[in-house]
Design a protein around this motif. Structure first.
Motif, PDB file in Angstrom:
ATOM      1  N   ARG A  64      23.200  31.031 -36.200  1.00 45.34           N
ATOM      2  CA  ARG A  64      23.605  29.686 -35.785  1.00 45.34           C
ATOM      3  C   ARG A  64      23.927  29.658 -34.298  1.00 45.34           C
ATOM      4  NH1 ARG A  64      27.642  25.685 -39.152  1.00 45.34           N
ATOM      5  NH2 ARG A  64      27.664  23.952 -37.672  1.00 45.34           N
ATOM      6  N   ASP A 105      27.615  20.414 -41.822  1.00 45.04           N
ATOM      7  CA  ASP A 105      27.394  21.843 -42.064  1.00 45.04           C
ATOM      8  C   ASP A 105      26.381  22.101 -43.178  1.00 45.04           C
ATOM      9  OD1 ASP A 105      29.076  22.557 -40.054  1.00 45.04           O
ATOM     10  OD2 ASP A 105      30.800  22.963 -41.344  1.00 45.04           O
ATOM     11  N   THR A 106      26.381  21.277 -44.200  1.00 40.83           N
ATOM     12  CA  THR A 106      25.447  21.495 -45.313  1.00 40.83           C
ATOM     13  C   THR A 106      24.001  21.358 -44.851  1.00 40.83           C
ATOM     14  OG1 THR A 106      25.726  19.156 -45.899  1.00 40.83           O
ATOM     15  CG2 THR A 106      27.054  20.783 -47.103  1.00 40.83           C
ATOM     16  N   ALA A 107      23.747  20.385 -43.963  1.00 33.70           N
ATOM     17  CA  ALA A 107      22.393  20.184 -43.446  1.00 33.70           C
ATOM     18  C   ALA A 107      21.985  21.345 -42.534  1.00 33.70           C
ATOM     19  CB  ALA A 107      22.299  18.864 -42.696  1.00 33.70           C
ATOM     20  N   GLU A 115      23.165  24.442 -42.607  1.00 30.22           N
ATOM     21  CA  GLU A 115      22.970  25.637 -43.430  1.00 30.22           C
ATOM     22  C   GLU A 115      21.598  25.625 -44.097  1.00 30.22           C
ATOM     23  OE1 GLU A 115      26.272  25.587 -46.067  1.00 30.22           O
ATOM     24  OE2 GLU A 115      27.742  26.098 -44.508  1.00 30.22           O
ATOM     25  N   ALA A 116      21.153  24.457 -44.540  1.00 31.20           N
ATOM     26  CA  ALA A 116      19.832  24.347 -45.165  1.00 31.20           C
ATOM     27  C   ALA A 116      18.727  24.644 -44.153  1.00 31.20           C
ATOM     28  CB  ALA A 116      19.646  22.958 -45.756  1.00 31.20           C
ATOM     29  N   MET A 117      18.882  24.154 -42.937  1.00 33.22           N
ATOM     30  CA  MET A 117      17.885  24.392 -41.894  1.00 33.22           C
ATOM     31  C   MET A 117      17.853  25.856 -41.475  1.00 33.22           C
ATOM     32  SD  MET A 117      18.246  21.005 -39.499  1.00 33.22           S
ATOM     33  CE  MET A 117      17.803  19.379 -40.146  1.00 33.22           C
ATOM     34  N   LYS A 148      18.324  28.368 -43.295  1.00 31.65           N
ATOM     35  CA  LYS A 148      17.619  29.150 -44.308  1.00 31.65           C
ATOM     36  C   LYS A 148      16.112  29.115 -44.113  1.00 31.65           C
ATOM     37  CE  LYS A 148      21.174  28.621 -47.880  1.00 31.65           C
ATOM     38  NZ  LYS A 148      21.505  28.051 -49.210  1.00 31.65           N
ATOM     39  N   ALA A 149      15.630  28.152 -43.331  1.00 30.98           N
ATOM     40  CA  ALA A 149      14.194  28.010 -43.097  1.00 30.98           C
ATOM     41  C   ALA A 149      13.723  28.770 -41.864  1.00 30.98           C
ATOM     42  CB  ALA A 149      13.828  26.538 -42.962  1.00 30.98           C
TER      43      ALA A 149
END
Length: 210
Positions: free
Chosen positions: A120, A144-146, A148-150, A152-153
């Protein structure tokens, strides 16, 4: 990289400045079967000792990050301005056309970033670097949820630098008159790449080799 002595740059300050200013680089690897290249924004962390560290990230779908496990050396190419040079620029015109340019090759050992917080920070530092020149810098405001999802990609990585080669080819082997003529033609050219090279040469104050 082939570097005639007149074109080799050894000044660490000039090299570091070039890498910092030309951070969109080509990362080249080999996995015993084929070469692979990705074009990425790369951060450069200078060090008091040694050559420092590069940091970057790529899409997880990009298979290149799997090459890092091989332990083979990685090449990162930082490209500078470049331009075609016509013999008509020279006083002594009995020669052939050439291409002048500036480039730095950085070699090292790559390692995947496992810590999500470190990854990050790579993303945040990259964004900050390129937003800092804008009148109103954009900031990451996603929840933060968005984020964290990005994260992971993508896959973050570091390159511990082992050696650096720098080549600034500006016609340093030619007379001062020829170098001056080349610079005037680059400055007068309608080609933006030629103008960019002229501006870069002017900032380098490279002495002629008589």
């Amino acid at each position: 990289m082939y570097i005639p002595s007149a074109n080799r740059i050894r000044d660490g300050g000039r090299i570091n400045s070039f890498i910092q200013s030309h951070g969109f680089a080509t990362v080249v690897t080999h996995n015993d079967r084929q070469f692979w290249a990705s074009h990425l924004p790369v951060l450069f962390d200078q060090a008091n000792e040694g050559h420092g560290v590069l940091r970057s990230h790529m899409a997880r779908a990009n298979e290149q990050w799997r090459h890092f496990a091989s332990g083979q050396e990685v090449l990162c190419i930082f490209h500078g301005p470049h331009s075609y040079i016509s013999p008509s620029s020279y006083v002594m015109q009995e020669t052939v056309p050439t291409w002048n340019y500036a480039v730095v090759h950085v070699y090292g050992m790559a390692k995947v970033i496992e810590d999500a917080s470190v990854l990050r920070k790579v993303v945040n530092d990259t964004t900050t670097k390129y937003e800092s020149h804008r009148p109103v810098p954009w900031k990451i405001t996603l929840p933060d949820t968005a984020i964290e999802a990005m994260l992971k990609a993508i896959v973050g990585f570091t390159i511990q630098i082992t050696r650096i080669e720098a080549k600034f080819k500006f016609g340093q082997n030619r007379s001062q008159a020829d170098q001056d003529g080349m610079l005037r033609d680059l400055q007068a050219s309608p080609d933006l790449g030629s103008q960019e090279l002229a501006n870069f040469i002017s900032t380098q104050n490279v002495p002629a080799k008589h």
